[in-house]
Design a protein around this motif. Sequence first.
Motif, mmCIF file in Angstrom:
data_model
loop_
_atom_site.group_PDB
_atom_site.id
_atom_site.type_symbol
_atom_site.label_atom_id
_atom_site.label_comp_id
_atom_site.label_asym_id
_atom_site.label_seq_id
_atom_site.Cartn_x
_atom_site.Cartn_y
_atom_site.Cartn_z
ATOM 1 N N THR A 134 -11.381 3.380 -1.385
ATOM 2 C CA THR A 134 -11.457 1.916 -1.283
ATOM 3 C C THR A 134 -12.082 1.329 -2.540
ATOM 4 O OG1 THR A 134 -11.640 1.998 1.132
ATOM 5 C CG2 THR A 134 -12.399 -0.008 0.040
ATOM 6 N N ARG A 137 -9.726 1.893 -5.684
ATOM 7 C CA ARG A 137 -8.598 0.952 -5.703
ATOM 8 C C ARG A 137 -9.065 -0.439 -6.120
ATOM 9 N NH1 ARG A 137 -6.995 3.831 -0.986
ATOM 10 N NH2 ARG A 137 -8.022 2.252 0.315
ATOM 11 N N LYS A 138 -10.242 -0.832 -5.631
ATOM 12 C CA LYS A 138 -10.799 -2.132 -6.008
ATOM 13 C C LYS A 138 -11.094 -2.179 -7.508
ATOM 14 C CE LYS A 138 -14.830 -5.113 -5.097
ATOM 15 N NZ LYS A 138 -15.464 -4.947 -6.435
ATOM 16 N N ARG A 141 -7.791 -2.453 -9.293
ATOM 17 C CA ARG A 141 -7.218 -3.798 -9.147
ATOM 18 C C ARG A 141 -7.895 -4.772 -10.103
ATOM 19 N NH1 ARG A 141 -7.605 -2.863 -3.565
ATOM 20 N NH2 ARG A 141 -9.403 -4.267 -3.448
ATOM 21 N N GLU A 145 -6.244 -6.852 -13.100
ATOM 22 C CA GLU A 145 -6.332 -8.313 -13.124
ATOM 23 C C GLU A 145 -6.914 -8.810 -14.446
ATOM 24 O OE1 GLU A 145 -8.684 -8.993 -9.682
ATOM 25 O OE2 GLU A 145 -6.995 -8.802 -8.276
ATOM 26 N N SER A 158 2.642 -6.204 -8.855
ATOM 27 C CA SER A 158 2.617 -4.767 -8.575
ATOM 28 C C SER A 158 1.243 -4.131 -8.749
ATOM 29 C CB SER A 158 3.627 -4.060 -9.490
ATOM 30 O OG SER A 158 3.351 -4.349 -10.848
ATOM 31 N N GLU A 160 -1.326 -3.850 -6.679
ATOM 32 C CA GLU A 160 -1.728 -3.015 -5.544
ATOM 33 C C GLU A 160 -1.050 -1.649 -5.614
ATOM 34 O OE1 GLU A 160 -3.925 -3.590 -3.205
ATOM 35 O OE2 GLU A 160 -4.396 -5.667 -3.701
ATOM 36 N N HIS A 161 0.254 -1.652 -5.885
ATOM 37 C CA HIS A 161 0.996 -0.385 -5.977
ATOM 38 C C HIS A 161 0.493 0.439 -7.165
ATOM 39 C CE1 HIS A 161 3.443 -2.058 -2.940
ATOM 40 N NE2 HIS A 161 4.168 -2.848 -3.723
ATOM 41 N N SER A 163 -2.448 0.452 -8.587
ATOM 42 C CA SER A 163 -3.789 0.984 -8.340
ATOM 43 C C SER A 163 -3.732 2.239 -7.483
ATOM 44 C CB SER A 163 -4.653 -0.088 -7.654
ATOM 45 O OG SER A 163 -4.756 -1.246 -8.458
ATOM 46 N N ALA A 164 -2.967 2.181 -6.399
ATOM 47 C CA ALA A 164 -2.848 3.352 -5.523
ATOM 48 C C ALA A 164 -2.116 4.492 -6.214
ATOM 49 C CB ALA A 164 -2.130 2.964 -4.229
#
Length: 213
Positions: A134, A137-138, A141, A145, A158, A160-161, A163-164
């Motif tokens: 968690t 990923r943050k 992101r 950004e 994209s 979110e995708h 980052s994962a």
Amino acid sequence: MVDSRHRTKSRPATLVRRREILDAAQEIFGSKGFANGTLQDIAEQVGMTHAGILHHFGSKDQLLLDVLEHRDQTDVVDLDGGRIPGGMELFRHLVHTAIMNMQRAGIVQAYAVLSAESVTDDHPGRPYFVHRYTVLRKDLREAFERVCQERGISDPGSIEHGSAAILAVMDGLQVQWLLDPTAVDLGRASEFAIEAIVAAVIEPRPSVLAEPA
């Protein structure tokens, strides 16, 4: 009353002993897994008793959590302030981490084994890994950004995708490398994948996998 001179002298020795136990636990958990790696295995590795291990860590579950925390600390020990950077520097840091991991197979093995085991019910490491992913990923992101903002990209759909995917690629490459280090250059393969994912987010192009019209 405790002799303060004895306490002062024994503390550094205690810290060294704990570090030895953590290193041994990391090796045992990495080779045998958490369930099969016993406190007795670890005790024998460092020339202690089972009770001695419990004296330092209290329980096997707590020892596991301390091993995972110890692993995290090794990732940031050389960074300013002990914190990972942001923006594009974070992606460069991840590449550097992959290159460093080629010199510390034991840490990588322990992480790979324990993270895979953590998906099972009631595994004591599950909350740690849920939280870890968690947070990572943050962090990714926010790095995306920041880079997009610096480059004037107003609709980075994209992120979110991406980052994962970076986390998944890094972990997956580590498994391949552990299985056959001669077949996978962990550093270069990780750099290739991370660069491709970052480029896909900040410079989106039509998919090369799209079905022909």
